[in-house]
Design a protein around this motif. Structure first.
Motif, PDB file in Angstrom:
ATOM      1  N   ALA A  41       0.814  -1.120  -0.100  1.00  0.00           N
ATOM      2  CA  ALA A  41      -0.096   0.103   0.011  1.00  0.00           C
ATOM      3  C   ALA A  41       0.939   1.460  -0.046  1.00  0.00           C
ATOM      4  O   ALA A  41       0.606   2.304  -0.846  1.00  0.00           O
ATOM      5  CB  ALA A  41      -1.117  -0.057   1.094  1.00  0.00           C
ATOM      6  N   THR A  42       1.956   1.398   0.989  1.00  0.00           N
ATOM      7  CA  THR A  42       2.642   2.490   0.658  1.00  0.00           C
ATOM      8  C   THR A  42       3.596   2.527  -0.452  1.00  0.00           C
ATOM      9  O   THR A  42       3.862   3.680  -1.025  1.00  0.00           O
ATOM     10  CB  THR A  42       3.660   2.468   2.078  1.00  0.00           C
ATOM     11  N   SER A  43       4.058   1.483  -0.979  1.00  0.00           N
ATOM     12  CA  SER A  43       4.844   1.465  -2.220  1.00  0.00           C
ATOM     13  C   SER A  43       3.993   2.190  -3.339  1.00  0.00           C
ATOM     14  O   SER A  43       4.222   2.718  -4.134  1.00  0.00           O
ATOM     15  CB  SER A  43       5.241   0.095  -2.577  1.00  0.00           C
ATOM     16  N   ILE A  44       2.748   1.474  -3.385  1.00  0.00           N
ATOM     17  CA  ILE A  44       1.886   2.228  -4.375  1.00  0.00           C
ATOM     18  C   ILE A  44       1.468   3.669  -4.259  1.00  0.00           C
ATOM     19  O   ILE A  44       1.588   4.664  -5.336  1.00  0.00           O
ATOM     20  CB  ILE A  44       0.606   1.472  -4.373  1.00  0.00           C
ATOM     21  N   LYS A  45       1.296   4.460  -3.053  1.00  0.00           N
ATOM     22  CA  LYS A  45       1.506   5.656  -2.718  1.00  0.00           C
ATOM     23  C   LYS A  45       2.408   6.530  -3.141  1.00  0.00           C
ATOM     24  O   LYS A  45       2.229   7.540  -3.947  1.00  0.00           O
ATOM     25  CB  LYS A  45       0.997   5.769  -1.134  1.00  0.00           C
ATOM     26  N   LEU A  46       3.782   5.717  -2.815  1.00  0.00           N
ATOM     27  CA  LEU A  46       4.900   6.496  -3.173  1.00  0.00           C
ATOM     28  C   LEU A  46       5.066   6.582  -4.713  1.00  0.00           C
ATOM     29  O   LEU A  46       5.736   7.622  -5.282  1.00  0.00           O
ATOM     30  CB  LEU A  46       6.274   5.924  -2.628  1.00  0.00           C
ATOM     31  N   LYS A  49       1.433   9.209  -9.544  1.00  0.00           N
ATOM     32  CA  LYS A  49       2.164  10.500 -10.014  1.00  0.00           C
ATOM     33  C   LYS A  49       1.673  11.640  -9.145  1.00  0.00           C
ATOM     34  O   LYS A  49       2.218  12.459  -9.023  1.00  0.00           O
ATOM     35  CB  LYS A  49       1.537  10.696 -11.241  1.00  0.00           C
ATOM     36  N   SER A  50       0.524  11.328  -8.269  1.00  0.00           N
ATOM     37  CA  SER A  50       0.225  12.751  -7.520  1.00  0.00           C
ATOM     38  C   SER A  50       0.845  12.664  -6.211  1.00  0.00           C
ATOM     39  O   SER A  50       0.633  13.430  -5.502  1.00  0.00           O
ATOM     40  CB  SER A  50      -1.307  12.583  -7.356  1.00  0.00           C
ATOM     41  N   LEU A  51       2.048  11.953  -5.983  1.00  0.00           N
ATOM     42  CA  LEU A  51       2.627  11.907  -4.803  1.00  0.00           C
ATOM     43  C   LEU A  51       2.138  13.080  -3.817  1.00  0.00           C
ATOM     44  O   LEU A  51       1.364  12.951  -2.941  1.00  0.00           O
ATOM     45  CB  LEU A  51       3.927  11.667  -4.831  1.00  0.00           C
ATOM     46  N   LEU A  52       2.654  14.528  -4.006  1.00  0.00           N
ATOM     47  CA  LEU A  52       3.580  14.413  -2.794  1.00  0.00           C
ATOM     48  C   LEU A  52       2.975  15.248  -1.669  1.00  0.00           C
ATOM     49  O   LEU A  52       3.971  14.952  -0.759  1.00  0.00           O
ATOM     50  CB  LEU A  52       4.962  15.009  -3.519  1.00  0.00           C
ATOM     51  N   LYS A  53       2.143  15.862  -1.560  1.00  0.00           N
ATOM     52  CA  LYS A  53       1.681  16.579  -0.432  1.00  0.00           C
ATOM     53  C   LYS A  53       1.250  15.762   0.596  1.00  0.00           C
ATOM     54  O   LYS A  53       1.182  16.110   1.635  1.00  0.00           O
ATOM     55  CB  LYS A  53       0.767  17.689  -0.854  1.00  0.00           C
ATOM     56  N   ALA A  54       0.958  14.702   0.275  1.00  0.00           N
ATOM     57  CA  ALA A  54       0.336  13.499   1.120  1.00  0.00           C
ATOM     58  C   ALA A  54       1.470  12.698   1.928  1.00  0.00           C
ATOM     59  O   ALA A  54       0.924  11.738   2.556  1.00  0.00           O
ATOM     60  CB  ALA A  54      -0.686  12.756   0.498  1.00  0.00           C
ATOM     61  N   THR A  55       2.546  13.221   1.688  1.00  0.00           N
ATOM     62  CA  THR A  55       3.752  12.234   2.029  1.00  0.00           C
ATOM     63  C   THR A  55       3.680  11.768   3.513  1.00  0.00           C
ATOM     64  O   THR A  55       3.859  10.831   4.050  1.00  0.00           O
ATOM     65  CB  THR A  55       4.978  12.804   1.760  1.00  0.00           C
ATOM     66  N   LEU A  56       3.323  13.054   4.344  1.00  0.00           N
ATOM     67  CA  LEU A  56       3.472  12.940   5.603  1.00  0.00           C
ATOM     68  C   LEU A  56       2.071  12.233   6.348  1.00  0.00           C
ATOM     69  O   LEU A  56       2.108  11.705   7.332  1.00  0.00           O
ATOM     70  CB  LEU A  56       3.272  14.230   6.346  1.00  0.00           C
ATOM     71  N   ASP A  57       1.288  11.849   5.376  1.00  0.00           N
ATOM     72  CA  ASP A  57      -0.021  11.292   5.881  1.00  0.00           C
ATOM     73  C   ASP A  57       0.172   9.830   5.718  1.00  0.00           C
ATOM     74  O   ASP A  57      -0.945   8.980   5.874  1.00  0.00           O
ATOM     75  CB  ASP A  57      -1.351  11.877   4.964  1.00  0.00           C
ATOM     76  N   ILE A  58       1.231   9.321   5.114  1.00  0.00           N
ATOM     77  CA  ILE A  58       1.368   7.638   4.829  1.00  0.00           C
ATOM     78  C   ILE A  58       1.270   7.157   6.392  1.00  0.00           C
ATOM     79  O   ILE A  58       1.895   7.435   7.176  1.00  0.00           O
ATOM     80  CB  ILE A  58       2.682   7.466   4.320  1.00  0.00           C
TER      81      ILE A  58
END
Length: 276
Positions: A41-46, A49-58
């Protein structure tokens, strides 16, 4: 063999300077031997294409997904990959483990201005900056301050006081300390203005193949590759980050030479990354 394979380089600590391409998270976490037990799940999030503002919410946090690979300093405040100053834990957790990207300082500053006055000390001043010059004088020396000061960034540091938005002027001594730390403490220094070459260098140093996620996707998902007209600053210069950037350029050029990374030798990497 890449010296990344030596365990003493882990856990890695990425000093994430604002507007210096959040997309580097992909390059760092998918290097060989990194985060080998990361959940799908985390790998898919990373990889999205839309990554990046949500990085801290992983969730679970990267520190939990990559134990022993990424420095876990949550007990003292910083959360991967925020914009916290590393002053009080540089010696214990960053020196010899650090990775950083730096950017031409006036370009970084204009990009941050365009991003809702990133790092402006709103919680302290209670208002927006009057103009870009007030903003520039307040958040100048951002990278320098992050290498020397202690403020913990609340999330991505958009509104609450961060090292970058600390209004205390930088001294010559502090500037010299930041330069020394950059040279002595970081195992990788990349440049936003030479992002493709930086990714190639990273893999020359630490192994693994280049991917389109690192270059083409990171560029398209982020405004960081833009080049701004600096005339709006009327000749204003970020003096201390200018000094730090000059040091970063020297480190970068020396690393290119040491690892044989150049336009010719990077063609394979760039073909893997789909930019040819």
């Amino acid at each position: 063999a890449p010296f990344f394979s030596q365990k003493k380089k882990k856990p890695l600590y990425w000093v994430h300077v604002p507007k210096c391409n959040s997309g580097f998270i992909r390059s760092m976490l998918f290097l060989p031997t990194m985060c080998q037990n990361m959940s799908e799940a985390t790998s898919i999030k990373l990889r999205s294409k839309s990554l990046l503002k949500a990085t801290l919410d992983i969730n679970p946090a990267i520190e939990d997904e990559c134990p022993g690979d990424v420095a876990d300093l949550r007990d003292v405040g910083p959360v991967f990959p925020d914009h916290s100053g590393i002053g009080r834990f540089y010696l214990d957790s960053v020196k010899g483990h650090g990775m950083i990207f730096l950017r031409q300082p006036e370009q970084r500053l204009i990009s941050a201005w365009n991003d809702n006055y990133h790092s402006w000390p709103m919680s302290l001043l209670g208002r927006d900056p009057y103009n870009i010059h007030e903003y520039a004088s307040s958040v100048s020396g951002c990278a320098t301050k992050m290498l020397t000061r202690n403020q913990v960034s609340d999330g991505l540091g958009l509104v609450d006081l961060s090292a970058c938005g600390d209004l205390q002027p930088i001294s010559e001594e502090e500037s010299n300390l930041a330069i020394t730390r950059l040279r002595e403490g970081f195992i990788f220094v990349g440049l936003i203005e030479k992002y493709d070459l930086s990714v190639c260098l990273l893999h020359a140093m630490f192994g693994g193949k280049c991917s389109d996620l690192e270059i083409s996707v990171s560029h398209s998902s982020d405004t960081n590759s833009s080049w701004y007209d600096a005339s709006m600053l009327y000749g204003w210069k970020d003096v201390y980050d200018g000094r730090l950037y000059a040091e970063a350029q020297a480190i970068f050029d020396a690393s290119l030479e040491s690892y044989g990374a150049a336009n010719a030798s990077c063609q394979e990497c760039w073909a893997q990354a789909g930019i040819q």
